[in-house]
Structures are given as structure tokens and as C-alpha cells.
Design a protein around this motif. Structure first.
Motif, mmCIF file in Angstrom:
data_model
loop_
_atom_site.group_PDB
_atom_site.id
_atom_site.type_symbol
_atom_site.label_atom_id
_atom_site.label_comp_id
_atom_site.label_asym_id
_atom_site.label_seq_id
_atom_site.Cartn_x
_atom_site.Cartn_y
_atom_site.Cartn_z
ATOM 1 N N LYS A 67 -6.591 78.873 19.422
ATOM 2 C CA LYS A 67 -8.033 78.725 19.546
ATOM 3 C C LYS A 67 -8.781 78.952 18.234
ATOM 4 N N ASP A 68 -8.207 79.747 17.326
ATOM 5 C CA ASP A 68 -8.914 80.082 16.093
ATOM 6 C C ASP A 68 -8.510 79.191 14.920
ATOM 7 N N VAL A 69 -7.696 78.163 15.195
ATOM 8 C CA VAL A 69 -7.232 77.258 14.139
ATOM 9 C C VAL A 69 -7.618 75.835 14.516
ATOM 10 N N ALA A 70 -8.195 75.088 13.588
ATOM 11 C CA ALA A 70 -8.564 73.701 13.856
ATOM 12 C C ALA A 70 -7.307 72.891 14.182
ATOM 13 N N PRO A 71 -7.349 72.033 15.204
ATOM 14 C CA PRO A 71 -6.169 71.237 15.571
ATOM 15 C C PRO A 71 -5.683 70.375 14.416
ATOM 16 N N TYR A 72 -4.360 70.249 14.309
ATOM 17 C CA TYR A 72 -3.778 69.369 13.312
ATOM 18 C C TYR A 72 -4.038 67.918 13.712
ATOM 19 N N PRO A 73 -4.234 67.017 12.747
ATOM 20 C CA PRO A 73 -4.498 65.615 13.084
ATOM 21 C C PRO A 73 -3.246 64.915 13.624
ATOM 22 N N LEU A 74 -3.478 63.769 14.283
ATOM 23 C CA LEU A 74 -2.386 63.073 14.953
ATOM 24 C C LEU A 74 -1.298 62.590 13.997
ATOM 25 N N ASP A 75 -1.661 62.215 12.765
ATOM 26 C CA ASP A 75 -0.621 61.751 11.842
ATOM 27 C C ASP A 75 0.357 62.878 11.518
ATOM 28 N N VAL A 76 -0.147 64.103 11.398
ATOM 29 C CA VAL A 76 0.722 65.250 11.121
ATOM 30 C C VAL A 76 1.584 65.572 12.341
ATOM 31 N N LEU A 77 0.980 65.512 13.538
ATOM 32 C CA LEU A 77 1.749 65.759 14.755
ATOM 33 C C LEU A 77 2.808 64.671 14.949
ATOM 34 N N GLY A 78 2.469 63.436 14.562
ATOM 35 C CA GLY A 78 3.448 62.358 14.631
ATOM 36 C C GLY A 78 4.627 62.617 13.722
ATOM 37 N N ALA A 79 4.364 63.115 12.519
ATOM 38 C CA ALA A 79 5.447 63.451 11.594
ATOM 39 C C ALA A 79 6.326 64.560 12.172
ATOM 40 N N GLU A 80 5.682 65.525 12.821
ATOM 41 C CA GLU A 80 6.431 66.619 13.440
ATOM 42 C C GLU A 80 7.356 66.097 14.533
ATOM 43 N N SER A 81 6.838 65.209 15.382
ATOM 44 C CA SER A 81 7.671 64.660 16.450
ATOM 45 C C SER A 81 8.768 63.761 15.894
ATOM 46 N N GLU A 82 8.474 63.049 14.800
ATOM 47 C CA GLU A 82 9.477 62.185 14.170
ATOM 48 C C GLU A 82 10.656 63.008 13.667
ATOM 49 N N GLY A 83 10.352 64.150 13.072
ATOM 50 C CA GLY A 83 11.429 65.021 12.609
ATOM 51 C C GLY A 83 12.229 65.605 13.751
ATOM 52 N N MET A 84 11.543 66.030 14.829
ATOM 53 C CA MET A 84 12.219 66.634 15.972
ATOM 54 C C MET A 84 13.168 65.648 16.653
ATOM 55 N N ILE A 85 12.647 64.457 16.997
ATOM 56 C CA ILE A 85 13.474 63.478 17.702
ATOM 57 C C ILE A 85 14.549 62.918 16.776
ATOM 58 N N GLY A 86 14.196 62.712 15.511
ATOM 59 C CA GLY A 86 15.185 62.211 14.553
ATOM 60 C C GLY A 86 16.364 63.153 14.394
ATOM 61 N N TYR A 87 16.070 64.436 14.356
ATOM 62 C CA TYR A 87 17.141 65.441 14.272
ATOM 63 C C TYR A 87 18.058 65.371 15.496
ATOM 64 N N MET A 88 17.440 65.305 16.693
ATOM 65 C CA MET A 88 18.238 65.283 17.916
ATOM 66 C C MET A 88 19.107 64.030 17.992
ATOM 67 N N LEU A 89 18.527 62.878 17.636
ATOM 68 C CA LEU A 89 19.292 61.637 17.642
ATOM 69 C C LEU A 89 20.430 61.674 16.627
ATOM 70 N N ALA A 90 20.130 62.145 15.409
ATOM 71 C CA ALA A 90 21.149 62.183 14.365
ATOM 72 C C ALA A 90 22.304 63.085 14.772
ATOM 73 N N GLN A 91 21.999 64.229 15.343
ATOM 74 C CA GLN A 91 23.059 65.158 15.723
ATOM 75 C C GLN A 91 23.952 64.581 16.815
ATOM 76 N N GLU A 92 23.334 63.967 17.847
ATOM 77 C CA GLU A 92 24.144 63.423 18.937
ATOM 78 C C GLU A 92 24.922 62.189 18.504
ATOM 79 N N LEU A 93 24.347 61.362 17.629
ATOM 80 C CA LEU A 93 25.096 60.217 17.113
ATOM 81 C C LEU A 93 26.297 60.675 16.302
#
Length: 309
Positions: A67-93
Motif C-alpha cells: 500500500k505504501d509503494v507505487a505499483p510497478y508498471p505493466l512493462d516491468v511486471l511483464g519482464a518479471e513474468s517473462e523471467g519466471m515462466i522462461g526459467y520454468m520452461l528452460a528447466q523442464e526442457l
């Protein structure tokens, strides 16, 4: 050298509609994807593009809890999700193909900051809700909500991709035999400014980015895997029927939902018009879809598809 196949995995294929957005549920679906992609990689050089709609929506909800921190913009959240899913895919592949090289690239994609979608959001993100839940969240967070099948979801701007800024790295890795995970979540939207590139508040549709990537790579095939087993006419009605073989001309006669099947149809149409062959089908039947034993095949001539139905 092996031909190139661009494989697009929908965010809803990695996290099914109605499923709890848990790590375990995503991992189970990613394991299915890894097995399917491993089979494809025996015959093709593979570039994987994945969606992030459910995931980036979940991250944005978590983002609001501070609540005390301004929300991160969508491009930054997109980068975060890209890293998360990319890691999971790379590991399972790598678990399925221990002797293969797998690389994940956080990919920046140039868009127009004045894209019309900034005023008319259509991209679904986050989990699904019933009408009451959606109304409360929309009011509390100033969100725009639209119907997605039997559910309601948040929608955000989805500017069209213009140029893949990291395409040289993708080309180099594919040429070296790597399976490349890139343009995740459609890529990170950026635009030119007086001070270089800056992030854009939006989420790019991964199917349109996958088509742009396939065209720039001169790929032989574009494969869009989702939680639907084909393209359907009159979806959700008693008259629904699957299109197994079709052409861009035929598809242009119909309309499809802007936030779900619409971008997929636009993507495969675009690639087919460039002379390639494109497919839409279910994640668990990926190899069968590419081999034209399942799903929907799109090319300039129906005769070019040899789907067994």
C-alpha cells in the motif's frame, strides 16, 4: 540445418481457465509442454514464445498489496513474468532433453506509444472471476473488465509489435543449435523517446509477436498451442464446429473474440499470407498438430494442409 518452427504457448495453456494460479498447476502444464516441444525439437530448430496473461495479472494483484509503494508498471511486471515462466520452461526442457542447450532471452519489442489499444484495452490478464467479484475489483482498482467465455477478466492495453529489438541474439542462438525461449508474454513493450527506449504500460499479444518473430526468422512453420483443440465457428453454442483446414480468405469471412481467439486467427492468417504454414491446436497434442493430425491448419490453399480428420 534443421528447419525453424516458432511455437507459441498460450498463457491459458500453461494455466488453464478456472485453475488456481499456483506454481504446482503451472509446473504440471509446463511439463506437458516440455514433452511436446522435445518431440518437435527432434525435427526443427525451435523458438518458443509464451503467453503471460494469467501470470502477469496475478503479479499485478500481488503488486497492489504494498500500500505504501507505487505499483510497478505493466512493462516491468511483464519482464518479471517473462523471467519466471522462461526459467520454468528452460528447466523442464533441460530435464526432458539433458543434452540440449536451452536459452531464455528477456526480449524487448518496439511498439507505438499512441497505439489505438491504449484507449480500447482488449488483452485479458489475471485470473477469472464471477460477475460480483469482477465488479468489486473493477471499482476498487479502476480496472476495465470484460467477459472471457463463462468468466470475467481484467483487460489491459495490447499495442501491436513493430520490431523485435533482440532478434540478432535470437538468430545467433538458434544458429548454434539452442532451443530459444523468447518474446515471452509477447515481449516487453518499449517505444522510442528523446532519451532512448522507455517502457510502455501494456502487454503485447504473444501470438502477434510470435508471427513477427516467425516472419523475421523466415521460419517454416508457426504453431500456436492453447487450451482449445482447434479454431471453432459459433464457439460456445450448440452449433459450434471446428475448422480443420482453412485459408486466410476463408477466415476473413468470420469474426472471433478480440481477447482470445481473435489474435490467434490474426496471427496465423498473417503468417499464412507470407507463404508459411500455421497451426492452432491443443498443448498436449503439439506434435500431432504440427504433423497435421489434429488442430487447425492454415495455408494459402487448403490442399497444402493434409490434416487427417
Amino acid at each position: 540445418m534443421k528447419p525453424i518452427a516458432v511455437v507459441a504457448l498460450g498463457g491459458n495453456a500453461l494455466l488453464r481457465r478456472g485453475d488456481a494460479p499456483s506454481f504446482q498447476n503451472q509446473l504440471a502444464n509446463i511439463k506437458i509442454a516440455a514433452v511436446a516441444i522435445a518431440e518437435i525439437a527432434k525435427e526443427y530448430r525451435v523458438a518458443i514464445v509464451h503467453g503471460n496473461g494469467p501470470q502477469v495479472g496475478l503479479i499485478s494483484l500481488q503488486n497492489l498489496s504494498y500500500k505504501d509503494v507505487a505499483p510497478y508498471p505493466l512493462d516491468v511486471l511483464g519482464a518479471e513474468s517473462e523471467g519466471m515462466i522462461g526459467y520454468m520452461l528452460a528447466q523442464e526442457l533441460q530435464n526432458v532433453m539433458p543434452h540440449s542447450e536451452v536459452s531464455t532471452i528477456l526480449t524487448r519489442i518496439e511498439v507505438d506509444s499512441q497505439d489505438p489499444s491504449m484507449l480500447d484495452p482488449t488483452k485479458f490478464v489475471g485470473p477469472v472471476y464471477n460477475e460480483d467479484e469482477a465488479g468489486l475489483l473493477a471499482e476498487a482498482n479502476n480496472w476495465i473488465m470484460k467477459r472471457d467465455g463463462d468468466y470475467v477478466r481484467r483487460v489491459v492495453p495490447s499495442p501491436k509489435p513493430m520490431s523485435i529489438l533482440d532478434r540478432s541474439s535470437i538468430n545467433t542462438l538458434l544458429g548454434s543449435g539452442h532451443i530459444v525461449i523468447c518474446c515471452g508474454g509477447g515481449g516487453i513493450p518499449v517505444c522510442k523517446s528523446d532519451h532512448g527506449y522507455i517502457g510502455v504500460e501494456g502487454v503485447i499479444d504473444k501470438d502477434l509477436s510470435a508471427t513477427l518473430l516467425a516472419k523475421q526468422l523466415k521460419a517454416d512453420k508457426l504453431l500456436i498451442l492453447t487450451d482449445a483443440d482447434a479454431v471453432y465457428l459459433d464457439w460456445g453454442t450448440e452449433n459450434q464446429r471446428a475448422l480443420h483446414r482453412t485459408t486466410p480468405e476463408e477466415l476473413s469471412q468470420y469474426s472471433f473474440a478480440a481477447g482470445s481467439m481473435g489474435p490467434k486467427v490474426e496471427a496465423v492468417t498473417d503468417f499464412a499470407l507470407s507463404g508459411g504454414k500455421a497451426y492452432i491446436g491443443a498443448l498436449e497434442h503439439g506434435l500431432d498438430v504440427l504433423a497435421e493430425r489434429s488442430g487447425t491448419c492454415v495455408s494459402l490453399m487448403k490442399a497444402a494442409c493434409h490434416l487427417k480428420v
